[in-house]
Design a protein around this motif. Structure first.
Motif, PDB file in Angstrom:
ATOM      1  N   LEU A 268      -1.964 -18.760  10.689  1.00  0.00           N
ATOM      2  CA  LEU A 268      -1.554 -17.562   9.959  1.00  0.00           C
ATOM      3  C   LEU A 268      -1.861 -16.327  10.804  1.00  0.00           C
ATOM      4  N   PRO A 269      -1.252 -15.182  10.495  1.00  0.00           N
ATOM      5  CA  PRO A 269      -1.571 -13.960  11.245  1.00  0.00           C
ATOM      6  C   PRO A 269      -3.068 -13.662  11.219  1.00  0.00           C
ATOM      7  N   GLU A 270      -3.548 -13.072  12.270  1.00  0.00           N
ATOM      8  CA  GLU A 270      -4.978 -12.743  12.363  1.00  0.00           C
ATOM      9  C   GLU A 270      -5.384 -11.817  11.215  1.00  0.00           C
ATOM     10  N   HIS A 271      -6.518 -12.142  10.589  1.00  0.00           N
ATOM     11  CA  HIS A 271      -7.075 -11.376   9.476  1.00  0.00           C
ATOM     12  C   HIS A 271      -6.143 -11.392   8.244  1.00  0.00           C
ATOM     13  N   TYR A 272      -5.344 -12.407   8.133  1.00  0.00           N
ATOM     14  CA  TYR A 272      -4.409 -12.486   7.003  1.00  0.00           C
ATOM     15  C   TYR A 272      -5.167 -12.654   5.695  1.00  0.00           C
ATOM     16  N   ASP A 273      -4.796 -11.848   4.696  1.00  0.00           N
ATOM     17  CA  ASP A 273      -5.395 -11.924   3.368  1.00  0.00           C
ATOM     18  C   ASP A 273      -4.302 -12.346   2.386  1.00  0.00           C
TER      19      ASP A 273
END
Length: 297
Positions: A268-273
């Protein structure tokens, strides 16, 4: 797990891809199509206001066109994008997989029409060694909904941009003009009815997502499903953030009518929330297909 990122700005460079592919086909019985045909024929005897269509746009890999049904008293128009790949060619689903271009439809600036939605028939998974794509090996019709003028008449000008592939992927872009008119084309009504019948069904008591969660580091998605048949290998297509598609899973527990799986989603994208985000899952099992939202709190 597979992540697929697509660039569709302008006309992308040709994408090399061998497609002597293995795919899984699913047949979906829809007995009401025959009834729809009978009703449409009956309607044709009473009225001539059924549909209008653009000319076919043609390239080396196939052809496509736009059809448009008359609007209702609220200015809602149903339509469809028809794509007919030539033998041996394919086109793509909304998340194409490892390569390819998802179908895009747009209305020309200044038009009185607006595209409200595009729907996607159930695709097939196309495996060619390490390359995995998701799309259509035969003709496919994408149902469309437009808003437009309530008054009769008018002209819809729209464009479509798709990928159509065999040994290479060719970007295929076309401009369509459709004059809304009361001319009859009985075939278009049947085409739209068949396209709607090919869409995945909504969740139901015997076919739905009963639970889902991401683990703490967001590397694994857990899914609990109510399934109609529990095939040995039901197909799962999970779409997350734009450009991501997840196909691989491990069965955690299986019983008649239920299935629990875990899917790796590590890239997933970095730091994805995920909080407040909505993913979706398409499940193909026992000759049926169901699509459900996965709304994270």
């Amino acid at each position: 797990m597979m992540e697929s990122k697509k660039s569709v700005t302008g006309l992308p460079a040709l994408i090399g891809l061998k497609l002597s592919a293995m795919s899984t086909r699913v047949q979906f019985p829809h007995p009401f199509i025959a009834l729809a045909a009978a009703l449409l024929i009956g309607m044709g005897l009473a009225t001539s206001a059924l549909s209008a269509q653009s000319e076919w746009a043609i390239n080396d890999g196939g052809r496509m066109r736009l059809i448009l049904m008359p609007g209702d008293d609220k200015g809602t128009y149903e339509g469809a994008l028809q794509i007919e790949p030539n033998a041996g060619w394919i086109t793509y689903w909304r998340e194409p997989g490892d390569s390819g271009i998802p179908p895009q439809v747009g209305v020309m600036p200044g038009s009185d029409f607006k595209l409200e939605s595009i729907s996607y028939p159930v695709p097939v998974r196309i495996d060619n060694g390490p390359v995995r794509d998701v799309g259509y090996e035969q003709k496919v019709t994408f149902p469309l909904v437009f808003s437009g003028p309530v008054a009769a008449g008018g002209r819809l000008e729209a464009s479509a941009f798709i990928g159509i592939c065999k040994n290479i992927c060719i970007p295929f872009q076309a401009h369509f003009t459709v004059d809304v008119s009361p001319q009859t084309d009985m075939g278009d009504g049947l085409i739209l009815a068949e396209a709607k019948a090919a869409l995945p069904e909504p969740p139901s008591r015997d076919f739905s997502v009963t639970g889902f969660s991401l683990n703490d580091d967001h590397s694994t998605l857990h899914l609990d499903l109510a399934v109609p048949k529990t095939d040995e290998n039901p197909q799962l297509f999970v779409t997350g953030p734009e450009g991501t598609l997840f196909l691989d899973y491990t069965v955690v527990e299986s019983a008649p009518g239920t299935l629990s799986v875990e899917m790796p989603v590590a890239r997933l994208p970095e730091h994805y929330d995920p909080s407040g985000k909505t993913w979706s899952v398409l499940v193909v099992d026992g000759g049926r297909a169901m699509e459900s939202a996965l709304a994270f709190e």
